[in-house]
Design a protein around this motif. Structure first.
Motif, PDB file in Angstrom:
ATOM      1  N   UNK A  87      30.115  35.047 -50.512  1.00  0.00           N
ATOM      2  CA  UNK A  87      29.346  34.402 -49.440  1.00  0.00           C
ATOM      3  C   UNK A  87      27.987  35.094 -49.314  1.00  0.00           C
ATOM      4  N   UNK A  91      24.447  33.183 -49.830  1.00  0.00           N
ATOM      5  CA  UNK A  91      23.395  32.986 -48.818  1.00  0.00           C
ATOM      6  C   UNK A  91      22.086  33.656 -49.227  1.00  0.00           C
ATOM      7  N   UNK A 120      29.124  29.354 -41.901  1.00  0.00           N
ATOM      8  CA  UNK A 120      27.841  30.065 -41.893  1.00  0.00           C
ATOM      9  C   UNK A 120      26.652  29.100 -41.804  1.00  0.00           C
ATOM     10  N   UNK A 121      26.792  27.936 -42.393  1.00  0.00           N
ATOM     11  CA  UNK A 121      25.698  26.962 -42.359  1.00  0.00           C
ATOM     12  C   UNK A 121      25.558  26.368 -40.953  1.00  0.00           C
ATOM     13  N   UNK A 122      26.674  26.006 -40.370  1.00  0.00           N
ATOM     14  CA  UNK A 122      26.637  25.307 -39.074  1.00  0.00           C
ATOM     15  C   UNK A 122      26.226  26.228 -37.927  1.00  0.00           C
ATOM     16  N   UNK A 126      21.968  25.537 -39.662  1.00  0.00           N
ATOM     17  CA  UNK A 126      21.539  25.047 -40.965  1.00  0.00           C
ATOM     18  C   UNK A 126      20.523  25.925 -41.682  1.00  0.00           C
ATOM     19  N   UNK A 128      20.988  28.879 -43.291  1.00  0.00           N
ATOM     20  CA  UNK A 128      21.456  29.442 -44.560  1.00  0.00           C
ATOM     21  C   UNK A 128      22.477  28.489 -45.161  1.00  0.00           C
ATOM     22  N   UNK A 129      22.499  28.449 -46.487  1.00  0.00           N
ATOM     23  CA  UNK A 129      23.519  27.621 -47.133  1.00  0.00           C
ATOM     24  C   UNK A 129      24.442  28.505 -47.962  1.00  0.00           C
ATOM     25  N   UNK A 160      36.726  22.258 -40.923  1.00  0.00           N
ATOM     26  CA  UNK A 160      35.369  21.717 -40.983  1.00  0.00           C
ATOM     27  C   UNK A 160      34.440  22.656 -41.751  1.00  0.00           C
ATOM     28  N   UNK A 161      33.617  22.081 -42.591  1.00  0.00           N
ATOM     29  CA  UNK A 161      32.640  22.891 -43.322  1.00  0.00           C
ATOM     30  C   UNK A 161      33.006  23.129 -44.770  1.00  0.00           C
ATOM     31  N   UNK A 162      34.276  22.929 -45.110  1.00  0.00           N
ATOM     32  CA  UNK A 162      34.668  23.078 -46.513  1.00  0.00           C
ATOM     33  C   UNK A 162      34.652  21.706 -47.182  1.00  0.00           C
ATOM     34  N   UNK A 163      34.446  21.704 -48.488  1.00  0.00           N
ATOM     35  CA  UNK A 163      34.728  20.516 -49.281  1.00  0.00           C
ATOM     36  C   UNK A 163      35.951  20.845 -50.125  1.00  0.00           C
ATOM     37  N   UNK A 184      25.516  22.633 -52.437  1.00  0.00           N
ATOM     38  CA  UNK A 184      25.040  23.747 -51.605  1.00  0.00           C
ATOM     39  C   UNK A 184      26.036  24.188 -50.543  1.00  0.00           C
ATOM     40  N   UNK A 185      27.278  23.755 -50.681  1.00  0.00           N
ATOM     41  CA  UNK A 185      28.298  24.079 -49.679  1.00  0.00           C
ATOM     42  C   UNK A 185      29.500  24.727 -50.340  1.00  0.00           C
TER      43      UNK A 185
ATOM     44  N   UNK B  96      19.599  27.501 -33.075  1.00  0.00           N
ATOM     45  CA  UNK B  96      19.470  26.111 -32.610  1.00  0.00           C
ATOM     46  C   UNK B  96      20.560  25.704 -31.613  1.00  0.00           C
ATOM     47  N   UNK B  98      23.652  26.645 -31.676  1.00  0.00           N
ATOM     48  CA  UNK B  98      25.000  26.532 -32.248  1.00  0.00           C
ATOM     49  C   UNK B  98      25.688  27.888 -32.383  1.00  0.00           C
ATOM     50  N   UNK B 107      15.695  34.783 -39.807  1.00  0.00           N
ATOM     51  CA  UNK B 107      15.399  34.971 -41.226  1.00  0.00           C
ATOM     52  C   UNK B 107      13.962  35.410 -41.457  1.00  0.00           C
ATOM     53  N   UNK B 112      20.075  38.769 -40.963  1.00  0.00           N
ATOM     54  CA  UNK B 112      20.785  37.727 -41.709  1.00  0.00           C
ATOM     55  C   UNK B 112      21.953  37.093 -40.973  1.00  0.00           C
ATOM     56  N   UNK B 124      29.996  40.524 -46.625  1.00  0.00           N
ATOM     57  CA  UNK B 124      28.841  39.634 -46.809  1.00  0.00           C
ATOM     58  C   UNK B 124      27.587  40.470 -47.063  1.00  0.00           C
ATOM     59  N   UNK B 320      24.910  17.520 -37.145  1.00  0.00           N
ATOM     60  CA  UNK B 320      24.017  18.090 -38.167  1.00  0.00           C
ATOM     61  C   UNK B 320      24.537  19.457 -38.617  1.00  0.00           C
ATOM     62  N   UNK B 321      24.213  19.819 -39.836  1.00  0.00           N
ATOM     63  CA  UNK B 321      24.471  21.156 -40.379  1.00  0.00           C
ATOM     64  C   UNK B 321      25.933  21.433 -40.711  1.00  0.00           C
ATOM     65  N   UNK B 322      26.742  20.376 -40.804  1.00  0.00           N
ATOM     66  CA  UNK B 322      28.106  20.647 -41.261  1.00  0.00           C
ATOM     67  C   UNK B 322      28.071  20.899 -42.774  1.00  0.00           C
ATOM     68  N   UNK B 323      27.264  20.113 -43.459  1.00  0.00           N
ATOM     69  CA  UNK B 323      26.992  20.380 -44.878  1.00  0.00           C
ATOM     70  C   UNK B 323      25.488  20.396 -45.090  1.00  0.00           C
ATOM     71  N   UNK B 324      25.063  21.119 -46.129  1.00  0.00           N
ATOM     72  CA  UNK B 324      23.643  21.098 -46.473  1.00  0.00           C
ATOM     73  C   UNK B 324      23.342  19.842 -47.274  1.00  0.00           C
TER      74      UNK B 324
END
Lengths: 369, 324
Positions: A87, A91, A120-122, A126, A128-129, A160-163, A184-185, B96, B98, B107, B112, B124, B320-324
């Motif tokens: 991770x 990032x 981490x993205x949510x 948004x 960091x990816x 939520x957040x995983x594929x 990117x996920x 934002x 969240x 950033x 980080x 991490x 928003x922001x669940x996936x990039x």
């Protein structure tokens, strides 16, 4: 299931019939990693045994020689930390592929997968990816037992957040792995051990198969079977058998559990009016239940009979072949279920003894794992 | 230690300590309004570690933190306006709206991120150091943790990997002796934390975490060494949390910490110590300190005003922001 029937099944599922080259699923995986690493310096692969002589069922063989030990790495038996490390690498601009030989081992890293990779993205709006792939092998048979062959895809699909991706054919394995690496996920990429040695037409090009799309792999009109991973093989065998009984089965390979393409299934159910879901996971809280719920919510009025599912029972996997033959469902169970759903229980069926024992993927498999 | 430092550096350290203290005190003051609607873990009493370490960092160095993250964010010079806006759950917040108090990020200064699961950011930070190492960067990755993080398996897994790969990462353990209400002697055997880490082959340092110049000097040594490519280092800094684990109040009445202990640690207040030390050496006057405080308070006023007047995120931001 002998080699001929397997090949026939796979040729039917294959997307590019024009391409003549055949590759085994494990070779397709290796080629996807190889081509991705060649294209993008930021891709690296790490996992217990990645560069060892067995190379994760052959899927990583030769890669270290080609890309060096900084990009193709073994790792300490620290699944949770190394997931966090991936991770952190993701990032900050790298594209890790973390590999687990068994899904059971990935459970040691569930904290980092669920608490961090998925969020981490949510949670930072948004900014960091997390472009990482976690390859996980599931399986069945050969006495692998309760801690070496679980099928926990529903667990990951719940977060939520995983594929969550589960290819069935070698063609899709390559294309979906390339898509997963480019994504990117965080992608949980689940490979069924019994698919690794099955051949399929696989183009030599670098191509991708989109994440989030199911696929009709056999057209039919009487009933829809939606299946995950290896269960597609059993589904096709059942469809072939039922064809002789004049029953036309549409088989849909779900391919991606999350984000789920329920449209392709709903569209099919609107046509057939019947749904049977096959999942290699467990009954309660499993993914088959999710598909049935969606179809019931969105296409209830089109259903001619109650949707059904065939899954593993709510039991840990036993080891003895004397027990596993009652544990794992096969094509004959599917045939019987379809007949009962169509009200054709009186159709006479008989099943020849399989030429391959039930606890082996094919006759070339002689153990130990 | 203070003798060796120039006046300008000391004033800058004092400024940063006061900055964090005053921000935290303002949160405590505002919290009863019930507009900051998230758990907060204040750094009051522990500011010297964040300040002492971060003073040695460059903008491009990376910092990761935990649930008690405000001091680290502020010491790394994260935006104050975005910080307060995040406390208030506003769309202008650093995450934002969240993240709230426990998930903060900036950033632009390479802060980080922070998350509250104990020890969660340790690997991490190691992964970020892996990237730095791969890119042959001169920058380092720093992760702040509490004493309970040492009890997590992932800490040991992470330092093992960091050492194995000789990664540029600094682990900073703020030992405040308690995990929520549970004292360290009920959680760890009687031995030094640094001895455990030393056994893993890391360069280790112990320091009085309430002495900002000592923390500054020790972390300078550790950081210089890491920058030279000599591998990961670990600092244990002893300190004490003044207020409740989570929330803005004092909780001395609960009796899990004895009165003598609390008084002893309060007498070691890092700000009081530095102020008195500097004043006794005529390096700063009471009036000058007051001026620093007034300037900070003005900045805080502005940041709070910005936060309060900012809009909440829109309904459409939920998905928003669940996936990039």
């Amino acid at each position: 299931m002998n080699e001929t029937s397997v090949t026939r099944v796979y040729v039917r599922m294959s997307a590019k019939k024009g391409k003549k080259r055949k590759l085994k699923f494990f070779e397709a995986i290796r080629e996807a990693i190889d081509q991705s690493m060649e294209k993008d310096d930021s891709v690296f692969i790490i996992g217990e045994g990645v560069p060892d002589p067995k190379g994760i069922f052959g899927t990583t063989l030769g890669l270290q020689k080609k890309y060096g030990d900084k990009r193709v790495m073994d790792m300490p038996l620290s699944e949770n930390a190394l997931t966090g490390v991936c991770i952190g690498a993701a990032i900050t601009g790298l594209r890790p592929i973390l590999t687990h030989q068994r899904i059971d081992f990935s459970l040691l890293s569930i904290d980092q997968i669920i608490n961090n990779a998925a969020k981490w993205h949510y949670i930072f709006g948004g900014q960091l990816k997390v472009p990482m792939v976690i390859r996980i092998v599931i399986g069945r048979g050969w006495g692998q037992g309760a801690q070496h062959s679980q099928n926990l895809q529903a667990l990951f699909a719940h977060v939520p957040g995983l594929k969550v991706v589960m290819p069935t054919t070698a063609y899709d394995a390559k294309g979906l792995l390339i898509s997963s690496i480019k994504d990117n996920n965080p992608v949980i990429f689940i490979e069924h051990r019994w698919l690794h040695n099955i051949s399929d037409y696989v183009p030599e090009d670098y191509y991708s198969v989109p994440i989030g799309k199911g696929k009709i792999i056999s057209k039919g009109k009487d009933i829809t079977i939606a299946a995950t991973s290896y269960m597609n093989v059993e589904a096709i065998k059942a469809a072939d058998y039922l064809k002789k009984k004049k029953i036309s089965v549409e088989v849909i390979d779900i391919r991606t559990l999350k984000p789920l393409d329920d449209e392709v299934i709903i569209k099919s159910v609107k046509k057939t009016g019947r749904l049977l879901v096959l999942d290699s996971g467990y009954y309660t809280g499993g993914f088959a239940g999710e598909i049935i719920a969606r179809v019931s919510e969105k296409a209830y009025k089109h259903l001619k009979s109650a949707p059904q599912r065939i899954t593993l029972p709510d039991l840990p996997t036993p080891t003895s072949p004397g027990l596993t033959k009652y544990y794992y469902p096969g094509y004959s169970d599917i045939v019987k279920k379809v007949l009962s759903m169509l009200g054709k229980q009186d159709v006479k069926v008989s099943f020849k003894e399989e030429s391959v024992p039930l606890d082996k993927p094919d006759n070339s498999f002689t153990g130990p794992f | 230690m203070i003798e060796k430092m120039d006046g300008k550096k000391l004033i800058s350290l004092l400024n940063d300590l006061l900055y964090i203290r005053l921000v935290e005190e303002r949160i405590a003051e505002l919290y009863p309004e019930q507009e900051i609607r998230c758990p907060v873990h204040l750094s009051i009493g522990q500011e010297a570690i964040a300040v002492g370490v971060c003073k040695n960092l460059k903008k491009d160095d990376l910092v990761f933190s935990n649930h008690r993250c405000h001091a680290h964010y502020l010491a790394k010079e994260g935006s104050l306006k975005k910080f307060f806006a995040e406390m208030y759950g506003k769309s202008t917040g650093c995450s934002k709206g969240k993240g709230g108090s426990m998930h903060i990020i900036d950033l632009t200064v390479n802060f980080m991120g922070s998350v509250p699961v104990v020890a969660a950011t340790i690997p991490i930070a190691v992964g970020a150091a892996f990237t730095l190492s791969k890119k042959e960067s001169k920058n380092i990755s720093v992760v702040f943790m509490g004493d309970a993080a040492i009890e997590e398996g992932v800490f040991h897994e992470s330092i093992n990997f960091a050492k194995l790969k000789n990664l540029p990462v600094l682990f900073v353990c703020e030992n405040n002796l308690y995990s929520v209400y549970t004292p360290i002697h009920l959680r760890q055997p009687k031995r030094k934390i640094v001895d455990v880490v030393k056994a893993q082959g890391l360069e280790c340092y112990s320091v009085d975490g309430n002495d900002v110049s000592a923390v500054h000097d020790v972390s300078k040594k550790a950081i210089d060494r890491i920058r030279k490519g000599k591998g990961p280092a670990f600092i244990e800094a002893c300190t004490y949390r003044w207020r409740e684990h989570c929330g803005v109040n004092y909780d001395d009445h609960l009796g899990y910490r004895c009165k003598d202990e609390i008084l002893k640690w309060k007498s070691k207040d890092p700000i009081k110590r530095l102020k008195e030390n500097m004043m006794s050496k005529h390096m700063i006057t009471q009036r000058e300190i007051k001026e620093i405080e007034e300037k900070i308070k003005k900045d805080i006023d502005e940041a709070v005003k910005f936060a309060k007047s900012s809009p909440f995120p829109d309904k459409s931001d939920l998905h928003k922001h669940i996936y990039d």
